[in-house]
Design an enzyme around this catalytic site. Sequence first.
Site, short mmCIF file in Angstrom:
data_model
loop_
_atom_site.label_atom_id
_atom_site.label_comp_id
_atom_site.label_asym_id
_atom_site.label_seq_id
_atom_site.Cartn_x
_atom_site.Cartn_y
_atom_site.Cartn_z
CB THR A 182 14.25 3.74 12.37
OG1 THR A 182 14.68 5.01 12.86
CG2 THR A 182 15.23 2.67 12.81
CB CYS A 185 -10.29 -4.01 1.58
SG CYS A 185 -8.87 -4.42 0.61
CG HIS A 243 0.98 -9.65 4.30
ND1 HIS A 243 -0.31 -10.10 4.17
CD2 HIS A 243 0.96 -8.39 3.81
CE1 HIS A 243 -1.06 -9.14 3.63
NE2 HIS A 243 -0.30 -8.10 3.40
CB THR A 258 -0.94 0.00 1.23
OG1 THR A 258 -1.76 -1.16 1.15
CG2 THR A 258 -1.81 1.24 1.28
CB SER A 313 3.04 -7.02 0.20
OG SER A 313 2.68 -7.01 1.55
CG ASN A 335 -6.53 -8.22 -5.31
OD1 ASN A 335 -6.30 -7.57 -6.33
ND2 ASN A 335 -7.47 -7.87 -4.46
CD GLN A 358 -2.63 -11.36 -4.11
OE1 GLN A 358 -2.34 -12.55 -3.98
NE2 GLN A 358 -3.18 -10.66 -3.12
C1 LIG Z 1 -2.59 -6.50 -5.53
C2 LIG Z 1 -2.39 -5.96 -4.15
N1 LIG Z 1 -1.83 -4.76 -4.00
C3 LIG Z 1 -1.63 -4.22 -2.79
C4 LIG Z 1 -2.01 -4.87 -1.64
C5 LIG Z 1 -1.77 -4.24 -0.30
O1 LIG Z 1 -0.64 -4.83 0.30
P1 LIG Z 1 -0.23 -4.53 1.81
O2 LIG Z 1 -1.07 -5.40 2.66
O3 LIG Z 1 1.22 -4.91 1.87
O4 LIG Z 1 -0.40 -3.08 2.04
C6 LIG Z 1 -2.60 -6.13 -1.75
C7 LIG Z 1 -3.05 -6.85 -0.53
O5 LIG Z 1 -4.14 -7.29 -0.39
C8 LIG Z 1 -2.79 -6.69 -3.03
O6 LIG Z 1 -3.36 -7.88 -3.19
#
Ligand SMILES: Cc1ncc(COP(=O)(O)O)c(C=O)c1O
Length: 378
Positions: free
Chosen positions: A233, A321, A198, A70, A196, A148, A176
């Site tokens: 940091t 979301c 996670h 994000t 990302s 996603n 993704q």
């Molecule tokens: C395509 C995509 N972009 C951005 C994000 C946001 O990632 P983060 O959770 O690291 O902010 C997601 C997470 O759901 C995603 O699937």
Amino acid sequence: MIYLDHNATTPPLPEVIEAVTDCLRDGWGNPSSKHGFGQRAKSALAAARAEVAALAGAQPAEVVFTSGATEANNQVLAGALSRPGVPPRVLLSAVEHAGFLKAAQRMRDFGVEVELLPVDGRGVLRLDALRAALERPAALLSVMAANNETGVLQPVVEVAAAARAAGVPLHVDATQQAGRLPLDFAGWGVDLMSMSAHKFGGPKGCGALVARKGLSWPALLPGQQERGRRGGTENMPGIAGFAVAARHARAAMQAEALRQGALRDALEDALRETLTGLTVFGEGAPRLPNTLFIAIAGQSADRLLGRLERERILAASGAACSSGGSEPSHVLAAMGVPPALAREAIRLSLGRDTDGEHLARVVHVLRSLQSETAVAAA
Ligand SMILES: Cc1ncc(COP(=O)(O)O)c(C=O)c1O
């Protein structure tokens, strides 16, 4: 519990938990400190950067650590518009992540023209529309690597060629695709890419913006860290975990993509055979091997997900979301799916821990639910 929501997030790998814990306990120095403890953290940061760069197909100097995709996406957007002399116009595919689209749409309040590029019925970007949009100058083009919700892959190489020919910087949200299928930042010829940790076994709150060497892109958070490209940091525990997840993802990727792809295909075939009225979104398009986005005629997503959860199976109704909300998915709307059908859409996203028994259980539960509905209606 059968977890089939890996596109929302993935369980951290045991090795990641260990790396994060070790860093918190023993490696908590600040990489900007000149003393030995800080210098040890600085070396760990450099090693982590090399791991993430290897996963991205980029050079270590091109990796900027952020708090996640994000933030990386927002840096791309804000940076694009603050470069001197750029036209106040940005182009995004209509199926970008909901948070990113929201950030772009907010730019409209500041007089920026935000143009959403259409996809076809499978969810693939329409290259004719892209080429037409690129005939006018723009500050940025953003097209995700993999969606996603549907898992549909976009034609990044063709998009990059069109962007290059038009002289428009290209950003690819690879959140993704990272860790699931290879990324080739250099080979694709894109300018910016978001990731990302996670989504492939790493910790939350840690990601990266990959920015092509030589590209000057203003920071979202000004400061001295990350060579002036991201102040604050560094999140060293997160970065340590990110690096370990990246290394493991690279090592396992080929085998896991084949294994999960075969499982997903078998699940799709089994559902087609046992259920009536099945829709597979993104059918016919190249897709992530782990994702299956479906609807069963007459069964609302809420009902399906509730039943699955009672049977200890966790899935989602599209983007994390928007789950829980009643708004149908913007991705399906862009694909021309009617709202009533979109409200029936559920996403099953597989991961490393998924096996054939888990999926047989899913088929059994969905089949039982459909037979019960048929009996009740008779
Ligand atoms: C395509 C995509 N972009 C951005 C994000 C946001 O990632 P983060 O959770 O690291 O902010 C997601 C997470 O759901 C995603 O699937």
